[in-house]
Design a protein around this motif. Structure first.
Motif, PDB file in Angstrom:
ATOM      1  N   LEU A 159       0.881  -1.169   0.000  1.00  0.00           N
ATOM      2  CA  LEU A 159       0.000   0.000   0.000  1.00  0.00           C
ATOM      3  C   LEU A 159       0.923   1.225   0.000  1.00  0.00           C
ATOM      4  CD1 LEU A 159      -1.801  -2.349   1.105  1.00  0.00           C
ATOM      5  CD2 LEU A 159      -3.024  -0.640   2.418  1.00  0.00           C
ATOM      6  N   PRO A 160       1.459   1.573  -1.169  1.00  0.00           N
ATOM      7  CA  PRO A 160       2.493   2.610  -1.224  1.00  0.00           C
ATOM      8  C   PRO A 160       1.932   4.019  -1.283  1.00  0.00           C
ATOM      9  CG  PRO A 160       2.109   1.764  -3.415  1.00  0.00           C
ATOM     10  CD  PRO A 160       1.189   0.997  -2.492  1.00  0.00           C
ATOM     11  N   LEU A 161       2.841   4.980  -1.239  1.00  0.00           N
ATOM     12  CA  LEU A 161       2.511   6.381  -1.475  1.00  0.00           C
ATOM     13  C   LEU A 161       2.484   6.605  -2.988  1.00  0.00           C
ATOM     14  CD1 LEU A 161       2.152   9.347  -0.427  1.00  0.00           C
ATOM     15  CD2 LEU A 161       4.645   9.549  -0.602  1.00  0.00           C
ATOM     16  N   ILE A 162       1.347   7.050  -3.513  1.00  0.00           N
ATOM     17  CA  ILE A 162       1.239   7.393  -4.927  1.00  0.00           C
ATOM     18  C   ILE A 162       1.191   8.913  -5.045  1.00  0.00           C
ATOM     19  CG2 ILE A 162      -0.280   7.325  -6.941  1.00  0.00           C
ATOM     20  CD1 ILE A 162      -0.974   4.464  -6.270  1.00  0.00           C
ATOM     21  N   TYR A 163       1.903   9.441  -6.023  1.00  0.00           N
ATOM     22  CA  TYR A 163       2.021  10.891  -6.159  1.00  0.00           C
ATOM     23  C   TYR A 163       2.029  11.295  -7.630  1.00  0.00           C
ATOM     24  CZ  TYR A 163       6.916   9.857  -7.206  1.00  0.00           C
ATOM     25  OH  TYR A 163       8.060   9.362  -7.780  1.00  0.00           O
ATOM     26  N   PRO A 172       9.021  12.001  -3.295  1.00  0.00           N
ATOM     27  CA  PRO A 172       8.837  12.189  -1.851  1.00  0.00           C
ATOM     28  C   PRO A 172       9.524  11.074  -1.077  1.00  0.00           C
ATOM     29  CG  PRO A 172       6.747  12.355  -3.037  1.00  0.00           C
ATOM     30  CD  PRO A 172       7.748  11.834  -4.011  1.00  0.00           C
ATOM     31  N   ASP A 173      10.224  11.436  -0.016  1.00  0.00           N
ATOM     32  CA  ASP A 173      10.957  10.409   0.730  1.00  0.00           C
ATOM     33  C   ASP A 173      10.309  10.074   2.057  1.00  0.00           C
ATOM     34  OD1 ASP A 173      11.536  12.638   2.243  1.00  0.00           O
ATOM     35  OD2 ASP A 173      13.700  12.250   2.335  1.00  0.00           O
ATOM     36  N   SER A 174       9.186  10.720   2.389  1.00  0.00           N
ATOM     37  CA  SER A 174       8.539  10.486   3.674  1.00  0.00           C
ATOM     38  C   SER A 174       7.023  10.561   3.536  1.00  0.00           C
ATOM     39  CB  SER A 174       9.003  11.518   4.707  1.00  0.00           C
ATOM     40  OG  SER A 174       8.254  11.405   5.911  1.00  0.00           O
ATOM     41  N   TRP A 175       6.332   9.776   4.347  1.00  0.00           N
ATOM     42  CA  TRP A 175       4.883   9.850   4.416  1.00  0.00           C
ATOM     43  C   TRP A 175       4.399  11.194   4.977  1.00  0.00           C
ATOM     44  CZ3 TRP A 175       1.482   6.769   2.168  1.00  0.00           C
ATOM     45  CH2 TRP A 175       1.835   5.450   1.859  1.00  0.00           C
ATOM     46  N   GLU A 176       5.302  11.978   5.528  1.00  0.00           N
ATOM     47  CA  GLU A 176       4.904  13.264   6.095  1.00  0.00           C
ATOM     48  C   GLU A 176       4.334  14.204   5.042  1.00  0.00           C
ATOM     49  OE1 GLU A 176       4.431  14.128   9.050  1.00  0.00           O
ATOM     50  OE2 GLU A 176       5.582  12.700  10.270  1.00  0.00           O
ATOM     51  N   VAL A 177       4.522  13.912   3.746  1.00  0.00           N
ATOM     52  CA  VAL A 177       3.867  14.741   2.731  1.00  0.00           C
ATOM     53  C   VAL A 177       2.349  14.663   2.893  1.00  0.00           C
ATOM     54  CG1 VAL A 177       5.758  14.489   1.077  1.00  0.00           C
ATOM     55  CG2 VAL A 177       3.791  12.925   0.964  1.00  0.00           C
ATOM     56  N   MET A 253      -1.570  10.342  -2.497  1.00  0.00           N
ATOM     57  CA  MET A 253      -2.555   9.571  -1.740  1.00  0.00           C
ATOM     58  C   MET A 253      -1.927   8.360  -1.078  1.00  0.00           C
ATOM     59  SD  MET A 253      -4.973   7.405  -4.371  1.00  0.00           S
ATOM     60  CE  MET A 253      -4.339   6.437  -5.739  1.00  0.00           C
ATOM     61  N   PHE A 254      -2.543   7.977   0.036  1.00  0.00           N
ATOM     62  CA  PHE A 254      -2.281   6.689   0.667  1.00  0.00           C
ATOM     63  C   PHE A 254      -3.075   5.686  -0.151  1.00  0.00           C
ATOM     64  CE2 PHE A 254      -3.293   3.955   4.656  1.00  0.00           C
ATOM     65  CZ  PHE A 254      -2.355   3.006   4.261  1.00  0.00           C
ATOM     66  N   SER A 255      -2.373   4.829  -0.894  1.00  0.00           N
ATOM     67  CA  SER A 255      -3.025   4.034  -1.919  1.00  0.00           C
ATOM     68  C   SER A 255      -3.448   2.653  -1.418  1.00  0.00           C
ATOM     69  CB  SER A 255      -2.094   3.865  -3.121  1.00  0.00           C
ATOM     70  OG  SER A 255      -1.101   2.889  -2.843  1.00  0.00           O
ATOM     71  N   MET A 256      -4.246   1.983  -2.247  1.00  0.00           N
ATOM     72  CA  MET A 256      -4.664   0.615  -1.980  1.00  0.00           C
ATOM     73  C   MET A 256      -3.754  -0.386  -2.671  1.00  0.00           C
ATOM     74  SD  MET A 256      -8.823   0.821  -2.076  1.00  0.00           S
ATOM     75  CE  MET A 256      -8.999  -0.816  -1.360  1.00  0.00           C
ATOM     76  N   GLY A 257      -2.789   0.088  -3.462  1.00  0.00           N
ATOM     77  CA  GLY A 257      -1.889  -0.842  -4.121  1.00  0.00           C
ATOM     78  C   GLY A 257      -1.263  -0.257  -5.372  1.00  0.00           C
ATOM     79  N   ASN A 265      -2.343   6.453 -14.835  1.00  0.00           N
ATOM     80  CA  ASN A 265      -1.662   6.678 -16.105  1.00  0.00           C
ATOM     81  C   ASN A 265      -2.643   6.604 -17.267  1.00  0.00           C
ATOM     82  OD1 ASN A 265       1.375   4.864 -15.141  1.00  0.00           O
ATOM     83  ND2 ASN A 265       0.724   6.950 -14.669  1.00  0.00           N
ATOM     84  N   ALA A 266      -3.585   5.659 -17.193  1.00  0.00           N
ATOM     85  CA  ALA A 266      -4.580   5.515 -18.265  1.00  0.00           C
ATOM     86  C   ALA A 266      -5.487   6.733 -18.368  1.00  0.00           C
ATOM     87  CB  ALA A 266      -5.413   4.255 -18.028  1.00  0.00           C
ATOM     88  N   LYS A 267      -5.616   7.481 -17.278  1.00  0.00           N
ATOM     89  CA  LYS A 267      -6.429   8.699 -17.278  1.00  0.00           C
ATOM     90  C   LYS A 267      -5.606   9.948 -17.542  1.00  0.00           C
ATOM     91  CE  LYS A 267     -10.123   6.973 -14.283  1.00  0.00           C
ATOM     92  NZ  LYS A 267     -11.211   7.241 -15.260  1.00  0.00           N
ATOM     93  N   GLY A 268      -4.343   9.763 -17.921  1.00  0.00           N
ATOM     94  CA  GLY A 268      -3.509  10.899 -18.286  1.00  0.00           C
ATOM     95  C   GLY A 268      -2.745  11.531 -17.147  1.00  0.00           C
ATOM     96  N   VAL A 269      -2.769  10.918 -15.962  1.00  0.00           N
ATOM     97  CA  VAL A 269      -2.019  11.441 -14.819  1.00  0.00           C
ATOM     98  C   VAL A 269      -0.634  10.818 -14.815  1.00  0.00           C
ATOM     99  CG1 VAL A 269      -1.924  11.679 -12.323  1.00  0.00           C
ATOM    100  CG2 VAL A 269      -4.141  11.726 -13.494  1.00  0.00           C
ATOM    101  N   ASP A 270       0.391  11.646 -14.717  1.00  0.00           N
ATOM    102  CA  ASP A 270       1.769  11.148 -14.687  1.00  0.00           C
ATOM    103  C   ASP A 270       2.108  10.740 -13.256  1.00  0.00           C
ATOM    104  OD1 ASP A 270       4.313  10.450 -15.426  1.00  0.00           O
ATOM    105  OD2 ASP A 270       5.070  12.505 -15.552  1.00  0.00           O
ATOM    106  N   ALA A 271       1.495   9.634 -12.828  1.00  0.00           N
ATOM    107  CA  ALA A 271       1.631   9.183 -11.447  1.00  0.00           C
ATOM    108  C   ALA A 271       2.742   8.155 -11.302  1.00  0.00           C
ATOM    109  CB  ALA A 271       0.308   8.576 -10.964  1.00  0.00           C
ATOM    110  N   ALA A 272       3.222   8.051 -10.097  1.00  0.00           N
ATOM    111  CA  ALA A 272       4.220   7.048  -9.747  1.00  0.00           C
ATOM    112  C   ALA A 272       3.996   6.670  -8.290  1.00  0.00           C
ATOM    113  CB  ALA A 272       5.634   7.590  -9.951  1.00  0.00           C
TER     114      ALA A 272
END
Length: 364
Positions: A159-163, A172-177, A253-257, A265-272
């Protein structure tokens, strides 16, 4: 602490393991058009025709290893797919395990299965392919009770940090974001009591995030209420999180996976996604043998077959899960961070966590 990377990608960029939108749910619909594996099973046994009864998640009993197993042992698999952890437990509890021979579930459920007498200790001598397990999965405390081992690790994720990379030129290196006022109203988190409390405990540096005392519960509550004031909303489900993120200009976001990245990405967001320095929550699904198994030898043979590295490679290459037996497949798909995860365990009290979570959500 390094972020998960794969091949030429920059640290923290989307890993190959999240390429497929068709696996948007953790155990989602089967992916079509998959290439067959070469069979990891070679000799047919002399076993009389019979049946192996399997209770599992979609994607964990695929034709690529089911058919060779059936041919080798002269049996048929009767596969029942479950829709939730609670449904699976109810099916097992209803018959005291007599309706199924093998079951797959995550590490947070082992306590109640063992306490309920629903699964049996494993005879590791009957699972020679356990030698294929990667070091990170050879000693998992939550699947043991005393000297007995009750499960074999099979598939995993986080359940990673997605940004959004446009908002974070540096990873981002910390969940404090997720607690930074500069990101107010551009953050979302999943609506889940246990996972939010566990993550907050990890961010606060508590060493046993599944076994909190009263003082730690109070600190976690304060931490989560502070975060709530910065969130746009909580979300429920993979698709809901992806849609809100894409439509509301969310930064993190605090993600579900991991697969939510593919949806964005499929919706055009350059997420990682990234695993911050505090680590992240991990889920680890394991195969077990039911206390009511009609043919324990056949059940153990199934566990052994599932630990073939070829099965592991398929899980990572085709289903976008981390696997426990083929490190090369994990590496090429970006699943290189199992040692940075805190895998789910049964918490001290689900009831107390739900009550605390309700107080957080009701706070102004």
């Amino acid at each position: 602490m390094s972020e998960p990377t794969s091949g030429p990608q920059a640290p923290g960029e989307t890993c190959g393991a999240v390429r497929s939108l068709s696996s948007l749910t953790r155990r989602g619909a089967l992916v079509t058009g998959l290439a067959a594996l070469a069979s990891p099973f070679v000799l047919r046994s002399a076993r009389a025709a019979g049946e192996l009864r399997v209770l599992t998640w979609e994607g964990y009993a695929e034709p690529e290893w089911v058919k060779p197993f059936e041919e080798k042992h002269g049996v048929k698999l009767s596969i029942v797919y479950t829709g939730s952890v609670d449904e699976m437990f109810a099916k097992m509890q209803g018959s005291k395990g007599a309706d199924f021979d093998v079951v797959a579930f995550d590490t947070s459920s082992f306590k109640r299965y063992i306490d309920g007498g629903l699964i049996r200790p494993l005879d590791m001598a009957r699972i020679p392919n356990a030698a294929n397990l990667s070091p990170a999965f050879r000693d998992v405390p939550s699947i043991r009770r005393g000297s007995d081992q009750y499960g074999i690790p099979f598939a995993w994720g986080s359940l990673p940090l997605i940004y959004d990379k446009k908002d974070f030129p540096a990873t981002p290196d910390s969940w404090e974001v997720m607690w930074d006022p500069a990101n107010a109203q551009r953050l979302i988190a999943l609506d889940d009591a246990n996972n939010n409390i566990t993550l907050a405990a990890m961010v606060l540096g508590f060493k046993t995030p599944f076994n909190l005392d009263d003082a730690q519960f109070a600190a976690v509550k304060d931490k989560l209420i502070a975060q709530k004031k910065l969130l746009l909303t909580y979300y429920a489900g993979f698709d809901d999180g992806v849609n809100i993120f894409a439509q509301s200009n969310i930064k993190a976001m605090f993600s579900m996976g991991e697969p939510q990245v593919a949806g964005l990405n499929a919706k055009g967001v350059d997420a990682a996604f990234t695993i911050p320095k505090e680590g992240a929550i991990g889920w680890l699904d394991c195969w077990t043998v039911s206390a009511g198994a009609r043919d324990p030898d056949l059940a153990f043979a199934w566990l052994d077959a599932c630990l073939s590295p070829k099965v592991g490679a398929y899980l990572s290459d085709k289903k976008s899960y981390g696997n426990t037996t083929d490190e090369a497949a994990n590496v090429r798909n970006g699943f290189t961070y199992a040692d940075k995860l805190t895998f789910l365990e049964t918490p001290e009290s689900f009831e107390e966590r739900v009550a605390l979570w309700n107080e957080v959500k009701a706070a102004p």
